[in-house]
Design an enzyme around this catalytic site. Structure first.
Site, mmCIF file in Angstrom:
data_model
loop_
_atom_site.group_PDB
_atom_site.id
_atom_site.type_symbol
_atom_site.label_atom_id
_atom_site.label_comp_id
_atom_site.label_asym_id
_atom_site.label_seq_id
_atom_site.Cartn_x
_atom_site.Cartn_y
_atom_site.Cartn_z
ATOM 1 N N ASP A 13 0.640 -1.296 -0.041
ATOM 2 C CA ASP A 13 -0.007 -0.074 0.010
ATOM 3 C C ASP A 13 0.920 1.224 0.012
ATOM 4 O OD1 ASP A 13 -2.126 -1.668 -0.074
ATOM 5 O OD2 ASP A 13 -2.315 -1.657 2.125
ATOM 6 N N ARG A 93 0.217 1.796 16.583
ATOM 7 C CA ARG A 93 -0.252 2.768 15.658
ATOM 8 C C ARG A 93 -0.259 4.068 16.284
ATOM 9 N NH1 ARG A 93 1.312 -0.296 12.324
ATOM 10 N NH2 ARG A 93 -0.269 -1.334 10.730
ATOM 11 N N ASP A 122 -6.871 0.228 11.245
ATOM 12 C CA ASP A 122 -5.764 1.329 11.441
ATOM 13 C C ASP A 122 -6.116 2.791 11.102
ATOM 14 O OD1 ASP A 122 -4.015 -0.304 12.567
ATOM 15 O OD2 ASP A 122 -3.164 -0.993 10.755
ATOM 16 N N SER A 174 -1.790 -9.720 4.001
ATOM 17 C CA SER A 174 -1.130 -8.461 4.591
ATOM 18 C C SER A 174 -0.580 -8.948 5.928
ATOM 19 C CB SER A 174 -2.430 -7.557 4.642
ATOM 20 O OG SER A 174 -2.371 -6.298 5.314
#
Length: 399
Positions: A13, A93, A122, A174
Site C-alpha cells: 500500500d 499505531r 488502522d 497483509s
C-alpha cells in the site's frame, strides 16, 4: 499542498501511495518509518522509497519507546482484545502517529498520509492520534480516494510503475511486524472454515515440529515490569527478543481468531506473539499471587475496557491516562519470579514466588492448622445466605 509526510512501511500500500500522491496532489512526499523491530525489512527501505519517488526518508528508532511506553503498559493492564489478540498492531499505531506528526512539524508539511484501508481499524488509530497531537494537520487516506479496489489491482498499479512490492498474487497476505508480534490477514485466511496454510507462520514453528522436551524459563517482574530472564537482567528490547526466540522455537504464541473490527465487520487474522504470550501468562500468574480478590476482579473489568480503548485507537485520551493511574497502584506489589514450561505450543505455570505473596499455606492447607477456626464458617454462611432464605420463606408462605 506542497509537502506531505507519509507513514511508510515499504509494503504494497505505502509503496504505491508515493507515486499516487505525486500524481494526484502534485506534492513533495517525505517517507517516515518508525523502527519498531521490523528487522531485515528495514534494510531496503531507503533505496526503495527514493526510487518510488520520495524526496527523502526519515527512519526513527522507536524500539525501546515502543516496548517501555506502550507494550509494557498494555501488559501491566492485562489488556487482551476478545480474549486472544495481544494488541501488537493496535498499540503501535499511536506511536507511529506521534513520530509522523513530529516529522511533519519539523519538515513544515501541511499534511500527513497513511496506507490504511477504508475497511480497517488502522485508519481510525492513525487519524485519532494525529487529531489529538496536531489538529491543524490535514490527513490524506488514499484508500478512501483512489479507484483501486483490491490488492490485485494495487499489485498491477505497482508493476506498471516499476515498483517492487513484497507480495505477489500467489502470496497476498497483509502483514504487520514489530517486536511484539507479526500479524497475517487476507488471501486464504479470509475463509475462516479453513486451517491457515503452512506457509503463514514465520516467527513460530508449528507445535508438532517443536522440541520433544519442554523448555523452562524464569521471568522476574518488578512492580509489574519484566526485568530479568533466567536471572539475567536485560533491557526491554533484548528481553522481548529473548522471549520471542524461546517462544517461537517451542510453538508458543499463535492466535487464530475471527475478531470484531471497530468499523463493524468481522475479520479473520493469525497473530504470532511468542514473547508477548509468555509475558502475559507470567504476569497474570504473578498477579494471582499478589493481588487481593476484589482488586483482581475489578482489574479484569479495567483490562477489558483498556483493550477496547487501545483497539479503537483511543490511546491519547484522558481515559487511558486515568486507567493507567489505576493500574499503577495495582502493580505496587506485583514483584516476583514466575517459572513457566514451554512445550509444543503450550505455556503453563511451573512455580511462582513473591515477597508480597498473599498466599498463606496455613490458611489454605487441608491438613491440621491452628489459625483458622472452621466453626466460624457457620455464621458467615447464615448471613451470606440470608437473602436466599428469606425469599424461600416468602415463596413458601404464598403457596
Amino acid at each position: 499542498m506542497k509537502k506531505v509526510v507519509l507513514a511508510y512501511s515499504g509494503g504494497l500500500d505505502t509503496s504505491i501511495i508515493i507515486p499516487w500522491l505525486k500524481e494526484n496532489y502534485g506534492c513533495e512526499v517525505i517517507a517516515m518509518v518508525a523502527d519498531l523491530g521490523q528487522g531485515e525489512e528495514l534494510a531496503p527501505l531507503e533505496e526503495k522509497a527514493i526510487k518510488s519517488g520520495a524526496s527523502k526518508i526519515c527512519i526513527v528508532d522507536a524500539k525501546r519507546e515502543f516496548i517501555e511506553e506502550f507494550a509494557f503498559r498494555v501488559l501491566r493492564a492485562g489488556a487482551v482484545y476478545e480474549g486472544k489478540y495481544l494488541l501488537g498492531t493496535s498499540m503501535a499505531r499511536p506511536l507511529i502517529a506521534r513520530h509522523l506528526v513530529a516529522v511533519a512539524e519539523k519538515e513544515g508539511a501541511e499534511a500527513v498520509a497513511h496506507g490504511a484501508t477504508g475497511k480497517g481499524n488502522d485508519q481510525v488509530r492513525f487519524e485519532l492520534s494525529v487529531k489529538a497531537l496536531n489538529p491543524d494537520l490535514k490527513i490524506i487516506a488514499p484508500w478512501r480516494e483512489w479507484t483501486i479496489r483490491s490488492r490485485e489491482e494495487a499489485i498491477d498499479y505497482a508493476s506498471a510503475r516499476g515498483i517492487p512490492v513484497p507480495v505477489t498474487k500467489d502470496r497476498p497476505y497483509s502483514m504487520d511486524r514489530n517486536l511484539w508480534h507479526l500479524s497475517h490477514e487476507g488471501g486464504p485466511l479470509e475463509d475462516p472454515a479453513k486451517e491457515p496454510p503452512r506457509d503463514v507462520l514465520l516467527l513460530t514453528v508449528p507445535p508438532e515440529k517443536a522440541p520433544d522436551e519442554p523448555t523452562y524459563v524464569e521471568i522476574y517482574f518488578e512492580q509489574g515490569v519484566p526485568k530479568k530472564v533466567d536471572g539475567e537482567e536485560l533491557d526491554p528490547v533484548t528481553l522481548v527478543e529473548r522471549l520471542n526466540a524461546l517462544g517461537g522455537a517451542n510453538g508458543v504464541g499463535v492466535a487464530d481468531m475471527v475478531e470484531n473490527r471497530l468499523v463493524g465487520m468481522k475479520s479473520r487474522g493469525v497473530y504470532e506473539t511468542p514473547g508477548g504470550t509468555i509475558l502475559c501468562l507470567a504476569h497474570r500468574e504473578l498477579e494471582s499471587l499478589c493481588l487481593d480478590r476484589i482488586t483482581m476482579h475489578f482489574k479484569e473489568i479495567v483490562a477489558a475496557r483498556y483493550a477496547e480503548l487501545v483497539y479503537d485507537g483511543l490511546w491519547f485520551t484522558p481515559l487511558r491516562e486515568a486507567l493507567d493511574a489505576f493500574v499503577e497502584v495495582t502493580q505496587r506489589t506485583v514483584t516476583g519470579t514466575v517459572r513457566l514450561k514451554l512445550y509444543k505450543g503450550n505455556c503453563t505455570p511451573a512455580g511462582v514466588t513473591s515477597p508480597y505473596s498473599l498466599y498463606h499455606p496455613e490458611l489454605a492447607t487441608f491438613g491440621r492448622d491452628e489459625i483458622y477456626n472452621q466453626a466460624d464458617a457457620t455464621g458467615f454462611i447464615n448471613l451470606f445466605g440470608l437473602p436466599l432464605k428469606v425469599r424461600a420463606l416468602v415463596e413458601k408462605a404464598l403457596k
